[in-house]
Design a protein around this motif. Sequence first.
Motif, PDB file in Angstrom:
ATOM      1  N   TYR A   2       2.670  -0.894  40.328  1.00  0.00           N
ATOM      2  CA  TYR A   2       3.484  -1.308  40.739  1.00  0.00           C
ATOM      3  C   TYR A   2       3.927  -0.566  42.400  1.00  0.00           C
ATOM      4  N   LEU A   3       4.656   0.734  41.472  1.00  0.00           N
ATOM      5  CA  LEU A   3       4.381   1.775  42.677  1.00  0.00           C
ATOM      6  C   LEU A   3       2.687   1.485  43.948  1.00  0.00           C
ATOM      7  N   ASP A   4       2.023   1.581  43.099  1.00  0.00           N
ATOM      8  CA  ASP A   4       0.848   1.465  44.376  1.00  0.00           C
ATOM      9  C   ASP A   4       0.855   0.321  45.120  1.00  0.00           C
ATOM     10  N   ARG A   5       0.887  -1.083  44.491  1.00  0.00           N
ATOM     11  CA  ARG A   5       0.929  -2.086  45.232  1.00  0.00           C
ATOM     12  C   ARG A   5       2.212  -2.053  46.703  1.00  0.00           C
ATOM     13  N   ARG A   6       2.753  -1.351  46.230  1.00  0.00           N
ATOM     14  CA  ARG A   6       4.813  -1.063  47.085  1.00  0.00           C
ATOM     15  C   ARG A   6       3.802   0.077  48.187  1.00  0.00           C
ATOM     16  N   VAL A   7       3.371   0.664  47.966  1.00  0.00           N
ATOM     17  CA  VAL A   7       3.005   2.026  49.178  1.00  0.00           C
ATOM     18  C   VAL A   7       2.091   1.867  50.105  1.00  0.00           C
ATOM     19  N   ARG A   8       0.959   0.327  49.250  1.00  0.00           N
ATOM     20  CA  ARG A   8       0.046   0.099  50.156  1.00  0.00           C
ATOM     21  C   ARG A   8       0.599  -0.984  51.740  1.00  0.00           C
ATOM     22  N   GLU A   9       1.478  -1.562  50.983  1.00  0.00           N
ATOM     23  CA  GLU A   9       2.609  -2.667  51.378  1.00  0.00           C
ATOM     24  C   GLU A   9       3.025  -2.319  52.699  1.00  0.00           C
ATOM     25  N   ARG A  10       3.930  -0.800  52.636  1.00  0.00           N
ATOM     26  CA  ARG A  10       4.453  -0.474  53.674  1.00  0.00           C
ATOM     27  C   ARG A  10       4.083   0.170  55.029  1.00  0.00           C
ATOM     28  N   GLY A  12       0.014   1.283  54.260  1.00  0.00           N
ATOM     29  CA  GLY A  12      -1.507   0.646  54.783  1.00  0.00           C
ATOM     30  C   GLY A  12      -2.303   1.397  53.781  1.00  0.00           C
ATOM     31  N   ILE A  13      -1.377   2.994  52.624  1.00  0.00           N
ATOM     32  CA  ILE A  13      -2.313   3.424  52.644  1.00  0.00           C
ATOM     33  C   ILE A  13      -2.641   3.056  51.080  1.00  0.00           C
ATOM     34  N   ARG A  14      -3.720   3.136  50.649  1.00  0.00           N
ATOM     35  CA  ARG A  14      -4.465   3.119  49.516  1.00  0.00           C
ATOM     36  C   ARG A  14      -4.273   4.096  48.567  1.00  0.00           C
ATOM     37  N   VAL A  15      -3.505   3.923  47.237  1.00  0.00           N
ATOM     38  CA  VAL A  15      -3.417   4.710  46.472  1.00  0.00           C
ATOM     39  C   VAL A  15      -4.478   4.744  45.261  1.00  0.00           C
ATOM     40  N   ARG A  16      -5.300   5.771  44.567  1.00  0.00           N
ATOM     41  CA  ARG A  16      -6.126   5.930  44.112  1.00  0.00           C
ATOM     42  C   ARG A  16      -5.985   6.496  43.026  1.00  0.00           C
ATOM     43  N   HIS A  17      -6.590   6.714  41.417  1.00  0.00           N
ATOM     44  CA  HIS A  17      -5.679   7.648  40.282  1.00  0.00           C
ATOM     45  C   HIS A  17      -7.135   7.888  40.172  1.00  0.00           C
ATOM     46  N   VAL A  18      -6.959   9.214  39.584  1.00  0.00           N
ATOM     47  CA  VAL A  18      -8.157  10.252  39.787  1.00  0.00           C
ATOM     48  C   VAL A  18      -7.664  10.576  38.410  1.00  0.00           C
ATOM     49  N   GLY A  19      -8.189  10.368  36.916  1.00  0.00           N
ATOM     50  CA  GLY A  19      -7.790  10.899  36.007  1.00  0.00           C
ATOM     51  C   GLY A  19      -8.604  12.378  35.320  1.00  0.00           C
TER      52      GLY A  19
END
Length: 79
Positions: A2-10, A12-19
């Motif tokens: 959810y948060l990743d999608r919201r950040v991108r929508e608002r 344009g930045i793509r959030v990518r997680h690296v564990g």
Amino acid sequence: MYLDRRVRERTGIRVRHVGAGTGAALDIARKGSVDLVMVHAKALEEKFVAEGFGTERIDLMYNDFVIAGLRMIQPASRA
């Protein structure tokens, strides 16, 4: 997520997680491959910033441990 999608929508930045574990995560960050590191080893984080790889260390979370249960009572005699 959810948060990743919201950040991108608002933004344009793509959030990518690296564990990764703390050491591996800091190594990835030293190479400049990430913009944000979230780890949990204060001494290593402070060293990372002192070496010039990070700009700031911020306490984000902490753990509280609560032991719940019955109060200890004397066990029955073994006689």
